[in-house]
Design a protein around this motif. Structure first.
Motif, short mmCIF file in Angstrom:
data_model
loop_
_atom_site.label_atom_id
_atom_site.label_comp_id
_atom_site.label_asym_id
_atom_site.label_seq_id
_atom_site.Cartn_x
_atom_site.Cartn_y
_atom_site.Cartn_z
N ALA A 305 5.64 0.89 7.14
CA ALA A 305 3.85 0.84 7.96
C ALA A 305 3.10 0.13 7.97
O ALA A 305 2.60 -0.64 6.71
N MET A 308 -2.44 2.10 10.28
CA MET A 308 -2.83 3.79 9.78
C MET A 308 -3.75 4.08 10.71
O MET A 308 -4.88 4.13 11.69
N ASN A 362 -0.57 -0.31 1.35
CA ASN A 362 0.49 0.50 1.25
C ASN A 362 0.98 0.57 -0.11
O ASN A 362 0.95 -0.24 -0.69
N MET A 387 0.37 7.16 8.54
CA MET A 387 0.79 5.45 8.69
C MET A 387 1.36 5.82 9.85
O MET A 387 2.15 6.31 10.46
#
Length: 897
Positions: A305, A308, A362, A387
């Motif tokens: 990820a 976002m 994260n 994400m």
RNA sequence: GCCGAUGUGGUGAAAUGGUAAACACAGCAGACUUAAAAUCUGCUGGGGCGAAAGCUCCUUGCCGGUUCGAGUCCGGCCAUCGGCACCA
């Protein structure tokens, strides 16, 4: 000088006559438990049509397709000793009626009444065996009284920890506050963004919006926040999926429902937000450090990820956006808001978005990742935030490519050994891999298969308290209010900012008799114009919204069971008998045997026939209401419709969908006028398998008409004056062996085909029998009457007419009473046994010869015959016979090489 | 893109793994009729041989497989229709 050609048989005279006779005798009235003439020793059969919306256009040829199918089954079951419930009614509230009324300046009640009148007349002209005493109309106060009553049950219920609907009084007993209770009701008020259609002047359910346009009319729909009534169907999502399993429905429809409900398993993960570069989150101050919750089906990709995305409308956006980015973000949000859903999906290919200036952490690697907003993330699904894992999600991939965001591979097709220290390789992959594989670049997940990695990371998240396993559904709660006039008013009043139910004694709550019922052009519903009606008391006012059209159709099948009950929406006994099939008032032993079949099934309507267009909407809503009523103890079965069959669409003669603009619409009235109801019924059943899409053919109707004319002439012929008189060939003799065989084959095949809904093959068998009768010099009356019984569910008018004609001369073969009340004939297996059968001889699977042998010829005899056949010998020739397969009564296959 | 359904004569279609095309429509021919309509009877998947009766080969979207035998069962393609579709 009329050039009118002579009718092949006088259907235009006898069809209306029999319709009148059935009506006058109330021939298809179905007694209920408790009625004097109710026979509880018979098993029940509830065969249901999707009731029509009585549009101004009248009946379409698609209607009689399903209706004839159910009518044949109903009549057949009736003749086979069942109590048959086969009702009809009108789904008459709704937008089209109101649109039409507005256009023509008439009150929707007036146009609806006229349309119903027209539909009823059209259906009666087709000779359907409905019990008209049970006719329902959703706009009838005696009907919508109970629609409103059921709404109050929803309003007065919540879902408990076991997932069952229970009265909110249980919550009151626990001392919950009014606000807490209101927040848990199955019917609740919400301020959420809704589908507002300015053209129709109403909000619509998600299900009523197709490609960003209204399903009715095709007008653009925009999203705006409004106060609306919602029904908590999402609380039943899992049950609505699970309980599909026991149903006898087409697999395709069950899948459609499952997809619509859209269950997906994954995890919710919490990401902390850092306001801006350099600013550290204040751990002990949640307001200063908001968290973003995301839903993901691939928690195993968490290490990948790299940014976002929030939905533009996400409430958190205001809190996290930086000063610097504020104006850009505002511009983007305004642009998105102006876009209709249609534009949003049309522009789907090109990703758009804007950076908020904020960063999140994260949780697995403490990396700072940027937070964007983009309209490819929908507020309505999951948490409205994601994400982004661009290496393993197509959409994130496109977005990352466009905005040059980092892409990190964390899943590989094959396990990959990591260097010690698990150094992260940030070389972006060449393409997006959205499949399962093995974790890489993911610290403690490295090497794990996707499924295992999911488990590991989810456990890790739960342990740290930053995430948990979650099941998410695509299904949204049901937006249940409309700003229209022509619908059921809500039995709700408002006082001091709170809503409450009106007493049941005040039901039905009739809508005010408005002259001007047009939409106001604003979200203010038209009922607001009825000032007196709106005012409930000095301090309370009525709810101004009305219910959507779906409300009435959610429970009409229950009302059919006991349509005239003024005390209850359906009587206890009636509901139990028609929905479960428990025979009432039987001796214990007898009822036990009767019960075996019905109770093996979950119960409900035995056969429900209708079009696929209701595969998700009506069928999902009705199942939802039924389950609530079941939980509350008002109905006996968890599911309403045990067996569902979708009839296929009838296309125009040109193979295109029938439509006014194409000019290929066939009006059933014209067909009845020219060929009669029986011909239309027979043709629609002969076209092909019920469930198949098939084009109309006028020549096909003519063919069925000719068939009926041949049946007519089995009994009738014209004398010199041109009048129909009984044929001298009709005689009181027994049928010869050949005719008798076909007759009994026909009884057997037609009965079986009706049960299987294979009406086309049943009809072709009757044609074969008719040919056999035609070719016979005499027409044995007994055999002919038996044939009429088999024909009667398909073509009831001509069957009744010929039966009555036969009675005039052979009363012993045609006792008084309707043919429709006769018993379905039994077939005699011994009549079907042949003395001789034809067997075929094959060499290596190819047909080479045939021979007629006695039916009981032994394997050895047949084999000997086959080997003696000159043709077989010719083809075997010099080859060596390796094997001989003998199927007695069928064939011999000589294998040689 | 994903899911589902369907592919058989000129057309709608039929065929518990066992004679492919039942039953109808359309077409052609004949009977009845002054004639037409209606009705009745017969023929009607394709190729080859034959004057004909007939004989024979091919044929259920395509390619493979299982089987004595496949329209039907299995695997892989193709086409058409329907549904869903930024569902994280």
């Amino acid at each position: 000088m009329s050039n009118e050609r002579r009718k092949q048989f006088p259907f235009d005279e006898f069809e209306p006559r029999w319709q009148a006779a059935w009506e006058q005798a109330n021939a298809f009235r179905t007694p209920n438990p408790g009625d004097a003439d109710f026979d509880g020793s018979k098993p029940k059969f509830f065969v249901l049509d999707m009731f029509p919306y009585p549009s101004g256009n009248g009946l379409h040829v698609g209607h009689p397709e399903g209706y004839t199918a159910t009518d044949i089954i109903g009549r057949f079951k009736r003749m086979s000793g069942f109590n048959v419930l086969h009702p009809m009614g009108w789904d008459a509230f709704g937008l089209p009626a109101e649109q039409y009324a507005i256009k023509t300046g008439q009150h929707p009640r007036a146009t609806t009444e006229r349309n119903v009148e027209n539909f009823r007349g059209q259906l009666k002209r087709l000779g359907f065996a409905y019990d008209w005493d049970r006719e329902v109309n959703t706009t009838d106060p005696d009907y919508f009284k109970w629609t409103q009553w059921i709404f109050l049950k929803l309003y007065g219920s919540y879902v408990n920890d076991e997932g069952k609907a229970r009265p909110v009084s249980e919550l009151e007993a626990k001392g919950l506050s009014r606000e807490e209770i209101d927040a848990r009701r199955l019917a609740y008020v919400s301020e959420a963004p809704v589908n507002w259609c300015p053209e129709l002047g109403t909000v619509l359910a998600n299900e009523e919006v197709v490609d960003g346009k209204s399903d009715v009319g095709g007008f653009p729909v925009e999203r705006r926040p409004m106060r609306q009534w919602m029904l908590r169907i999402t609380s039943f999502a899992q049950r609505l999926i699970d309980e599909l399993d026991g149903l006898d429905w087409p697999e395709g429809i069950r899948l459609l429902q499952r997809n619509w409900i859209g269950r997906s398993e994954g995890a919710e993960v919490k990401f902390k937000v850092v306001q801006a570069a350099g600013l550290q989150p204040k751990a002990d101050n949640p307001a200063g450090c908001p968290a973003i919750h995301v839903f993901t089906t691939r928690p195993d990709t968490l290490f990948g990820a790299t940014y976002m995305v929030l939905a533009p409308e996400h409430p958190l956006v205001d809190q996290i956006v930086t000063e610097e980015q504020l104006s850009d973000v505002e511009t983007y949000r305004a642009k998105t808001a102006r876009k209709s859903d249609l534009e949003r999906t049309e522009l789907a290919k090109e990703k758009s978005g804007i950076f908020t200036g904020a960063y999140a952490i994260n949780p697995v690697n403490e990396e700072r990742i940027p937070i964007w907003i983009a309209d490819y993330v929908l507020l309505g699904y999951g948490t409205g935030a994601i994400m982004a894992v661009p290496a393993h999600d197509e959409r994130d991939w496109e977005f990352a490519k466009k905005f040059d965001l980092p892409i990190r591979e964390v899943v590989a097709a094959a396990p990959r050994l990591q260097g010690e220290g698990s150094a992260v390789c940030d070389m972006p992959p060449l393409e997006c891999l959205s499949l399962e594989g093995f974790a890489v670049n993911s610290s403690f997940l490295n090497g794990l298969a996707t499924l295992e990695a999911k488990h590991r990371i989810t456990a890790w998240l739960e342990e740290k308290g930053i995430g948990k396993k979650t099941i998410n559904f695509k299904l949204r709660d049901w937006l249940f209010s409309r700003q229209r006039y022509w619908g059921e008013p809500f039995p709700i009043v408002w006082e001091g900012g709170h809503h409450r139910a009106i007493p049941e004694s005040e039901l039905p709550l009739q809508p005010p008799d408005l002259v001007d019922f047009k939409p106001t052009g604003t979200p203010e519903p038209p009922l607001s114009k009825a000032a007196d009606w709106v005012k409930y008391s000095a301090t309370a006012t009525r709810e101004l919204n009305t219910m959507p059209q779906w409300a009435g159709s959610c429970w009409y099948y229950l009302r059919y069971c006991d349509a005239r009950n003024s005390e209850r929406f359906v009587g206890v006994e009636a509901e139990r008998y028609w929905m479960v099939g428990q025979p009432a008032g039987l001796p214990e032993s007898e009822s036990a045997t009767q019960r075996v079949t019905p109770l093996l099934k979950p119960g409900g309507v035995d056969l429900y026939v209708g079009g696929t267009e209701h595969a998700v909407l009506h069928l999902l809503y009705a199942r939802f209401w039924h389950k609530v009523l079941f939980d509350l103890g008002y109905v006996s079965t968890p599911e309403p419709f045990q067996r569902l069959v979708n009839q296929g669409l009838i296309l125009g003669e040109d193979g295109q969908k029938m439509s006014k603009s194409r000019g290929n619409v066939v009006n059933p009235d014209d067909v009845v006028e020219e060929y009669g109801a029986d011909s239309l019924r027979l043709y629609e059943m002969f076209m092909g398998p019920l469930e198949q899409v098939k084009p109309w053919s006028t020549n096909g109707v003519v063919g069925q008409h000719r068939f009926l004319a041949r049946v007519w002439r089995l009994v009738m012929e014209t004398n010199q004056e041109g009048e129909w008189v009984m044929s001298a060939a009709l005689q009181d003799v027994t049928a010869d062996k050949k005719l008798n065989k076909v007759l009994h084959e026909t009884i057997k095949k037609c009965g079986g085909d009706i049960e299987k809904l294979c009406f086309n093959t049943a009809i072709s068998q009757m044609m074969v029998l008719t040919t056999a009768f035609t070719q016979s010099d005499v027409r044995p009356v007994g055999a002919l009457v038996t044939f009429l019984k088999v024909l009667s569910p398909f073509a009831p008018h001509i069957a009744e007419e010929i039966y009555a004609i036969v009675r005039s001369q052979f009363p012993q073969h045609a006792p008084a009473g309707f043919l429709a009340d006769c018993e379905w004939p039994k077939f005699d297996p011994s009549a079907m046994i042949e003395d001789e059968v034809e067997v075929v001889f094959q060499v290596n699977g190819k047909l080479r010869d045939r021979a007629t042998v006695p039916v009981n010829a032994s394997k050895e005899e047949i084999e000997k015959l086959a080997l003696a056949s000159p043709k077989v010998r010719e083809f075997v020739g010099a080859l060596t016979v390796r094997k001989i397969v003998v199927v007695p009564g069928k064939l011999v296959n000589v294998v040689a090489n």
